[in-house]
Write a protein that holds these residues in place. Structure first.
Motif, short mmCIF file in Angstrom:
data_model
loop_
_atom_site.label_atom_id
_atom_site.label_comp_id
_atom_site.label_asym_id
_atom_site.label_seq_id
_atom_site.Cartn_x
_atom_site.Cartn_y
_atom_site.Cartn_z
N PRO A 52 0.83 -1.21 0.00
CA PRO A 52 0.00 0.00 0.00
C PRO A 52 0.87 1.26 0.00
CG PRO A 52 0.09 -0.95 2.19
CD PRO A 52 0.93 -1.82 1.32
N PRO A 53 0.40 2.32 -0.61
CA PRO A 53 1.15 3.57 -0.54
C PRO A 53 1.08 4.16 0.86
CG PRO A 53 -0.94 3.92 -1.65
CD PRO A 53 -0.84 2.45 -1.38
N SER A 54 2.02 5.05 1.19
CA SER A 54 2.00 5.66 2.52
C SER A 54 0.93 6.74 2.59
CB SER A 54 3.37 6.27 2.86
OG SER A 54 4.36 5.28 2.78
N SER A 55 0.73 7.44 1.47
CA SER A 55 -0.37 8.41 1.42
C SER A 55 -0.79 8.60 -0.02
CB SER A 55 0.07 9.75 2.05
OG SER A 55 0.98 10.39 1.18
N GLY A 56 -1.90 9.27 -0.22
CA GLY A 56 -2.42 9.48 -1.56
C GLY A 56 -3.52 8.50 -1.89
N GLN A 57 -4.12 8.65 -3.05
CA GLN A 57 -5.19 7.75 -3.46
C GLN A 57 -4.78 7.00 -4.72
OE1 GLN A 57 -6.66 11.22 -2.78
NE2 GLN A 57 -6.51 10.34 -0.72
N TYR A 58 -5.24 5.76 -4.75
CA TYR A 58 -5.00 4.94 -5.93
C TYR A 58 -6.35 4.34 -6.32
CZ TYR A 58 -3.50 0.68 -8.49
OH TYR A 58 -3.36 -0.32 -9.39
N TYR A 59 -6.86 4.80 -7.46
CA TYR A 59 -8.14 4.28 -7.93
C TYR A 59 -7.91 3.23 -9.00
CZ TYR A 59 -10.15 8.17 -5.44
OH TYR A 59 -10.50 9.05 -4.45
N PHE A 60 -8.45 2.09 -8.78
CA PHE A 60 -8.39 1.02 -9.78
C PHE A 60 -9.83 0.74 -10.17
CE2 PHE A 60 -8.37 -3.30 -11.28
CZ PHE A 60 -7.15 -3.48 -11.90
#
Lengths: 222, 421
Positions: A56-64
């Motif tokens: 997982p990223p430490s921060s931010g958004q990831y839209y799949f």
């Protein structure tokens, strides 16, 4: 299809936190053929692992597909890795004790397919990558190029929407590397969305889109 | 687009077991050594329980061989409390007349055999043996269910005449260098008196307390007159009276009636305590069973501890296996194995390991049990309940001692696991 907003990733190194990615914004559309390039240590592999839901990223958004991956449970992310994303590693990452066929069948085991369907689809997939006569061989009985093709067959066997390849030619000589790249191009031509990490400029030239990472940031996108 | 709903099972059970088996085979030596702990533990539990049971059954059978529906009345030390006391320290409080009264007036009683014994030397020519000389009546044969092997037992006439006849137990026959045939009509000397051997007794074996075949039987009258000579004013003293009840159901009644009769005859009123002791076979069997149960529990318990040690061995090897196969776990996680799939895989592996060890242990334990039974001539059979219990215990051990390593494997971060080598 994929959208990353201000993604950062940092690792804890003893007392210190080292940030590898500093706010990545990235969009990948369905049917894209994208190359991520950059020098070693630039953070391109880390980005790849985040794209592949491996960490997982430490921060931010990831839209799949419009779902925010960072909000999902471990099981949900596991299922995305299983069904929607195929991942090809530089080091192949095949299970040494299983045959080529068994390796390809493995994602289908976790997807809950019946034995016969697994066998048929995995065999068809190995045929597609040109290894019809190598199904019962174990990885150590296969050449590097053959192993990577087994890995590609494994990545595709659950019919994912996205194929991620982290330096797929990194452990191969140039000729077999070219074969692997040709295979990926053919898959893209069939409509698969492909993202690959490479530091080989000639490989990147084949791709429709090149993203250059430098010191954890996108320096140029074309 | 949502995720396709899948029937998740991580492969069917047979397949997972086959997978576990193949990874155990990949490390044959290690798996075999790990199993050895469980094998020895299970085999020990089964054979120890078999030994305990066998010994118990053996004792039980021997106690039954004393005769059927037996009640023993034994002389007790007379209580010295009351003024009417018969004299402190008179150990033999029973007399022959007590036995005759029991036989005559208690309906629940089939027959009685009074018993007066003395440990002494028996001589035949230049051979001699130290044995127990028992004075009794012809009823001894039916009450104690002790038949002559050769010759005959003495009869009522010989009893009345205080005849000098003797019936030898088989141990005595052997000690005097005779056989059951050659012993007949020989003349032996007991305390300087000569006796004619008229019969030998069948082989009975040991009760665990004493060798029933190491005795010489003579008429009670002869015994009292010539050997021990305990003639009191009341008659012939006896040490004990063996009483056979008419049936198993009438034993309690017989005991009650005997107690009352003897209290009357001995003029025992509270607070004087009984100067006799009544015990039946069930008491003896219970007492010996209690000992045997403790024995079995001790043996089984120590064997169970070795099984526990085997379980710890499994946990140890599973931990090694998990850390060796970290990369495999990473790969599986990366291509879609959930934590629960990994947990399941390692749990089944440890369970297969312990159950395989358990089955081999059962095999070994059964062979050991059969050998033990054959050596001691026991008919206890195999402790099948112990087989069942120890296999169930194996299953629990596999799951319990596999749980920690399997959980450790399942909780590995996929990326960290992939990066390891």
């Amino acid at each position: 299809m994929l959208q990353l907003c201000r993604i950062t990733k940092s690792y804890r190194m003893g007392e210190m936190a080292v940030e590898i990615l500093h706010g990545i914004d990235l969009t990948i559309l369905r049917g894209d053929y994208t190359a991520i390039v950059g020098s070693s240590g630039s953070g391109k592999s880390t980005l790849m692992n985040i794209l592949g839901c491996l960490e997982p990223p430490s921060s931010g958004q990831y839209y799949f597909n419009a779902r925010d991956i960072t909000q999902l449970s471990d099981n949900e992310r596991t299922d995305i890795r299983n069904v929607q994303i195929g991942f090809v590693f530089q080091q192949f990452n095949l299970l040494p004790r299983l045959t080529a066929l068994q390796n390809v069948m493995l994602p289908m085991v976790y997807a809950g397919y019946g034995r016969e369907e697994r066998r048929q689809r995995a065999a068809a997939m190995l045929e597609q990558v040109g290894l019809a006569d190598r199904m019962t061989n174990r990885p150590n009985q296969l050449s590097g190029g053959q192993q990577q093709r087994v890995a590609i067959a494994r990545a595709l066997v659950n019919q994912p929407e996205l194929l991620l390849a982290d330096e797929p030619t990194g452990a191969l000589d140039s000729r077999t590397g070219e074969e692997v790249i040709e295979l990926m191009s053919a898959l893209h031509a069939d409509g698969l969305t492909v993202v690959l990490v490479t530091h080989d400029a000639s490989v990147a030239q084949n791709c429709g889109k090149i993203i250059r990472i430098q010191d954890g940031q996108i320096s140029r996108s074309a | 687009m949502g995720l396709r709903r899948r029937e998740r099972n991580g492969g069917d059970l047979a397949e997972t077991i086959a997978l576990a088996w193949s990874s155990l085979l990949a490390n044959r030596m290690r798996s075999a050594l790990t199993m050895l702990g469980v094998i020895i533990g299970i085999a020990a539990v089964i054979s120890m329980v078999t030994i305990g049971r066998g010994a118990q059954l053996q004792t039980e059978n021997q106690l039954k061989s004393l005769g059927s529906n037996l009640v023993f009345v034994q002389s007790g030390v007379a209580a010295s409390g009351g003024p009417a006391s018969r004299g402190a320290g008179s150990a033999t409080t029973l007399i022959w007349e007590d036995a005759q009264a029991i036989a005559a007036s208690i309906p629940a009683v089939a027959d009685v055999a009074p018993n007066l014994s003395q440990r002494t030397q028996v001589v035949l020519g230049d051979r001699n043996t130290n044995t127990t000389v028992v004075g009794s009546t012809p009823a001894y044969v039916t009450v104690r269910d002790f038949l002559p092997l050769s010759g005959r037992f003495f009869n009522q006439v010989e009893l009345n005449q205080a005849a000098r006849v003797a019936v030898l137990g088989q141990t005595v026959v052997d000690s005097l260098g005779l056989t059951e045939r050659s012993a007949l009509d020989r003349t032996i000397r007991i305390r300087g008196e000569t006796f004619t051997v008229i019969g030998t007794l069948e082989f009975k074996g040991s009760t665990g307390f004493r060798d029933q075949d190491d005795q010489v039987l003579i008429p009670l009258t002869t015994m009292a007159a010539r050997i021990v000579g305990v003639n009191t004013t009341a008659g012939v003293s006896v040490e004990s009276i063996a009483v056979s009840a008419r049936s198993a159901q009438s034993m309690a009644a017989a005991e009650y009636q005997i107690t009352n009769l003897l209290r009357l005859r001995h003029r025992i009123v509270p607070p004087r305590e009984d100067d006799f002791l009544i015990r039946n076979q069930a008491d003896l069997v219970n007492a010996s069973n209690a000992v045997a149960n403790v024995f079995t529990a001790l043996l089984g318990g120590s064997a169970a501890i070795s099984l526990l040690v085997g379980g710890i061995g499994i946990m140890n090897i599973m931990l090694v296996s998990v850390s060796e196969r970290t990369r495999e776990i990473g790969i599986r996680r990366a291509i879609g194995a959930r934590c629960s799939d990994i947990l399941r895989q390692f749990l089944i592996e440890s369970t297969v390991l312990s159950l395989a060890g358990g089955l081999l242990g059962v095999l070994l334990g059964v062979v050991a049990s059969l050998t033990i039974n054959a050596i001691f001539g026991w008919s206890a059979g195999i402790a099948f309940d112990a087989v069942g219990w120890s296999l169930a215990f194996c299953l629990v051990i596999g799951v319990f001692f596999g749980a920690y390593p399997a959980n450790k494997a399942a909780q590995l971060d996929p990326m960290t696991a992939l990066r390891s080598d």
